[in-house]
Motif scaffolding. Structure first.
Motif: not given
Length: 99
Positions: A62-74, A81-88
């Motif tokens: 939900n955070w990923a879908a609702r917040h534009e400043d959520f870290p983008a997948p890499v 999709p995979v992300y940098i976990l420390s960024a999240i």
């Protein structure tokens, strides 16, 4: 253990380097298996991030879908999709999403 590759820019068979900055001789240090494992240890899915943060996966989704400043997948692994976990984690802490 160094990774050896042939550069697609200059054709050199030298230790792995950044192809984007190769100009026929400017080499970066060899990438070791340990270097690769350290980077991969910080890459994961939203479910992995949820486990690190101690919340349910749907909450992170939900955070990923609702917040534009959520870290983008890499990137993607299969269809996920995979992300940098420390960024999240940093994002969640700085935006007061977790205690």
């Amino acid at each position: 253990m160094s990774v050896q590759v042939e550069c697609s820019v200059c054709g050199g068979g030298f230790p792995l380097h950044d192809y984007n900055v190769c100009q026929g001789g400017r080499w970066l240090p060899a990438v070791t298996r340990r270097d690769v494992m350290e980077v991969l240890a910080d890459v994961g899915t939203l479910g992995d991030a949820a486990a690190l943060l101690g919340v349910r996966p749907t909450r992170v989704s939900n955070w990923a879908a609702r917040h534009e400043d959520f870290p983008a997948p890499v990137g993607r692994v299969g269809r996920w999709p995979v992300y940098i976990l420390s960024a999240i984690v940093t994002w969640a802490e700085s935006s007061d999403r977790i205690a």
